[in-house]
Design an enzyme around this catalytic site. Structure first.
Site, PDB file in Angstrom:
ATOM      1  N   TYR A 257       0.814  -1.213   0.000  1.00  0.00           N
ATOM      2  CA  TYR A 257       0.000   0.000   0.000  1.00  0.00           C
ATOM      3  C   TYR A 257       0.849   1.265   0.000  1.00  0.00           C
ATOM      4  O   TYR A 257       0.346   2.353  -0.290  1.00  0.00           O
ATOM      5  CB  TYR A 257      -0.913   0.038   1.223  1.00  0.00           C
ATOM      6  CG  TYR A 257      -1.911  -1.087   1.325  1.00  0.00           C
ATOM      7  CD1 TYR A 257      -2.231  -1.886   0.237  1.00  0.00           C
ATOM      8  CD2 TYR A 257      -2.534  -1.357   2.543  1.00  0.00           C
ATOM      9  CE1 TYR A 257      -3.137  -2.925   0.346  1.00  0.00           C
ATOM     10  CE2 TYR A 257      -3.450  -2.393   2.660  1.00  0.00           C
ATOM     11  CZ  TYR A 257      -3.744  -3.174   1.561  1.00  0.00           C
ATOM     12  OH  TYR A 257      -4.646  -4.203   1.684  1.00  0.00           O
TER      13      TYR A 257
ATOM     14  N   ASN B 163     -19.917   3.519   9.538  1.00  0.00           N
ATOM     15  CA  ASN B 163     -19.459   2.122   9.551  1.00  0.00           C
ATOM     16  C   ASN B 163     -19.363   1.555  10.963  1.00  0.00           C
ATOM     17  O   ASN B 163     -19.451   0.338  11.160  1.00  0.00           O
ATOM     18  CB  ASN B 163     -18.106   2.003   8.853  1.00  0.00           C
ATOM     19  CG  ASN B 163     -18.180   2.214   7.359  1.00  0.00           C
ATOM     20  OD1 ASN B 163     -19.267   2.252   6.777  1.00  0.00           O
ATOM     21  ND2 ASN B 163     -17.033   2.367   6.712  1.00  0.00           N
TER      22      ASN B 163
END
Length: 250
Positions: A25, A215
């Site tokens: 990443y 979330n």
């Protein structure tokens, strides 16, 4: 919201305590800065990072993980995964590197990512270190029934990434209908579905502070068995199509 550091900082502020990153990443340094700048103690944050398949050999696992720790600014990570299987390297060799890191206190646990059931079974048979988790794509169109069952039997956590099917569930009519009953968004219903499975950990991805908040606000309602059955719609075609759309920007 801005970049990775700002997103992780906001997540920690909102109560998140599991941060997932990877060598691939290229954001371990930003993740580490956010954790260091946070008021949350390092020991209260579960940090997972992942070794790229190109670093799967024992010596490379050890050296690349030390480099990851330097970028993260921490003495250890809670969980180290092999990001993808490397068909040219036996997992036995990878596991030896992970065992060395564990014995040195540089990692607390080891695991894998993107391993199908047969590959996970083989990895467990060849591993010199317990495999705590297998991180895989997981959503209503790709629900991994056989892998979930196997993970439950061998006490391995299934970590669900892309639980919103790369955004493909955000306007799903079934999730929207069910969400209306609970005053929840389709995304919240999908996440509640995923967290309702035993031995499943869910790691949704977002850069929005509001989505971070939404979330996390999913544990004040319960889906019925009928609703869960309606949500679960395995489809290799849909799953692959959404994955390709995300990867190729369709």
């Amino acid at each position: 919201m801005g970049g990775c550091q700002e997103t992780v900082s906001a997540a920690l502020e909102l109560g998140y305590r599991h941060v997932d990153t990877a060598q691939m990443y290229d954001n371990e340094k930003q993740v580490g800065r956010a954790i260091a700048d946070s008021d949350v103690d390092r020991d209260d944050v579960w940090v997972t990072t992942k070794v790229t398949p190109g670093n799967a050999r024992r010596a490379d696992v050890v050296e690349s993980t030390k480099a990851s720790l330097d970028r993260l600014g921490t003495d250890y990570v809670d969980l180290l995964l092999l990001h993808w299987p490397n068909p040219l390297v036996s997992f036995r060799d990878t596991a030896r590197g992970m065992a060395e890191l564990r014995d040195d206190g540089r990692i607390r646990h080891a695991g894998v990512s993107n391993f199908r059931r047969w590959r996970l079974r083989r990895a467990r048979e060849n591993s010199t270190v317990p495999i705590l988790a297998d991180q895989v794509r997981f959503h209503p169109f790709y629900s991994h029934g056989a892998l979930r069952e196997y993970c439950g039997k061998v006490d391995t956590m299934l970590t669900a990434y892309s639980p919103l099917a790369h955004g493909g569930l955000l306007d799903d009519p079934v999730l929207a209908e069910i969400g209306e009953r609970y005053d929840k968004t389709p995304a919240q219903v999908a996440l509640r579905w995923a967290t309702g499975f035993e031995n499943v950990c869910v790691i949704p991805k977002t850069t929005s502070r509001e989505h971070l908040r939404q979330n996390a606000a999913i544990f004040d309602f319960e889906l019925t068995d009928d609703e869960r059955d309606r949500i679960t719609r395995p489809s290799y075609l849909k799953s692959t199509g959404l994955f390709l759309r995300n990867e190729m920007g369709f």
